[in-house]
Write a protein that holds these residues in place. Structure first.
Motif, PDB file in Angstrom:
ATOM      1  N   VAL A 160     -54.335 -29.929 -73.006  1.00 46.18           N
ATOM      2  CA  VAL A 160     -54.487 -28.646 -73.694  1.00 46.18           C
ATOM      3  C   VAL A 160     -53.562 -28.530 -74.893  1.00 46.18           C
ATOM      4  O   VAL A 160     -53.981 -28.093 -75.960  1.00 46.18           O
ATOM      5  CB  VAL A 160     -54.233 -27.479 -72.713  1.00 46.18           C
ATOM      6  N   TRP A 177     -54.889 -25.220 -65.359  1.00 44.38           N
ATOM      7  CA  TRP A 177     -56.003 -24.977 -66.281  1.00 44.38           C
ATOM      8  C   TRP A 177     -57.315 -25.025 -65.508  1.00 44.38           C
ATOM      9  O   TRP A 177     -57.596 -26.006 -64.824  1.00 44.38           O
ATOM     10  CB  TRP A 177     -55.974 -26.024 -67.388  1.00 44.38           C
ATOM     11  N   LEU A 199     -60.147 -22.913 -77.242  1.00 47.84           N
ATOM     12  CA  LEU A 199     -60.128 -22.829 -75.783  1.00 47.84           C
ATOM     13  C   LEU A 199     -59.499 -21.559 -75.218  1.00 47.84           C
ATOM     14  O   LEU A 199     -59.632 -21.293 -74.024  1.00 47.84           O
ATOM     15  CB  LEU A 199     -59.343 -24.022 -75.202  1.00 47.84           C
ATOM     16  N   ARG A 239     -58.909 -27.030 -80.756  1.00 51.44           N
ATOM     17  CA  ARG A 239     -60.149 -26.641 -80.078  1.00 51.44           C
ATOM     18  C   ARG A 239     -60.085 -25.162 -79.690  1.00 51.44           C
ATOM     19  O   ARG A 239     -59.037 -24.671 -79.298  1.00 51.44           O
ATOM     20  CB  ARG A 239     -60.363 -27.504 -78.827  1.00 51.44           C
ATOM     21  N   GLU A 264     -61.135 -30.080 -70.260  1.00 52.31           N
ATOM     22  CA  GLU A 264     -60.502 -29.681 -71.529  1.00 52.31           C
ATOM     23  C   GLU A 264     -59.075 -30.201 -71.692  1.00 52.31           C
ATOM     24  O   GLU A 264     -58.470 -29.995 -72.731  1.00 52.31           O
ATOM     25  CB  GLU A 264     -60.511 -28.154 -71.644  1.00 52.31           C
TER      26      GLU A 264
END
Length: 182
Positions: free
Chosen positions: A129, A121, A61, A59, A126
């Motif tokens: 991670v 985070w 991020l 992803r 999300e």
């Protein structure tokens, strides 16, 4: 396995039977995770590891100021290994690191900084991670370091994110070091 014996004609090597090569797991490992070999310590050169860590599910991020600042802060605090140069990409990070405390293994240090990054985070939705593993390779020489750094530094350009590597804001150097070979 067959108990059938094969006769080998030593007088005429052209008439040798064909021996089929048996494939074993050692010949072609079918790994789901990379092999992590312990760093080789040598008295005549530093121990430097190049690491690539992907985001779980690849992803995108990482390329946000909050994440850039978070990782820099954690790498400062996780000082048993020292992060030298790094480049954040949307879905992975490349960095070079070296041990500052020989009692702390790379695996232990990796677990520490990744756990700290996950705990802190700023976007809870999300998580998780990081996947279970990353890719690492030991740097062999100053020339190898320079080659790998140029490759990593140009990654944003190759991916079409910027026209010049200097335009990419998500890179830096935390603990500078000079490569010395004796």
């Amino acid at each position: 396995m067959s108990n059938k014996k094969t006769k080998i004609n030593l007088a005429n090597p052209m008439q040798q039977p064909k021996i089929q090569h048996m494939t074993t797991d050692c010949d072609r490992p079918n790994r789901k995770h990379p092999a992590h070999l312990p760093p080789i310590e040598r008295a005549d050169r530093p121990t430097v590891i190049m690491v690539t860590t992907c985001v779980a599910g690849r992803r995108p991020l990482l390329v946000r100021e909050e994440i850039h600042a978070l990782l820099r802060d954690i790498w400062h605090r996780a000082d048993h290994w020292r992060v030298n140069r790094y480049v954040l990409m949307p879905d992975h990070v490349h960095f070079f690191c070296c041990p500052a405390n020989p009692q702390t293994s790379y695996k232990t240090w990796r677990q520490f900084w990744r756990s700290a990054a996950t705990r802190e985070w700023p976007f809870p939705a999300e998580k998780p991670v990081w996947p279970r593993d990353d890719w690492d390779t030991q740097i062999r020489s100053a020339a190898h370091f320079t080659e790998k750094w140029h490759y990593v530094r140009e990654n944003p350009v190759r991916k079409g994110l910027v026209a010049r590597a200097d335009d990419w804001p998500y890179w830096g150097e935390i603990f500078p070091f000079t490569w010395i070979e004796r």
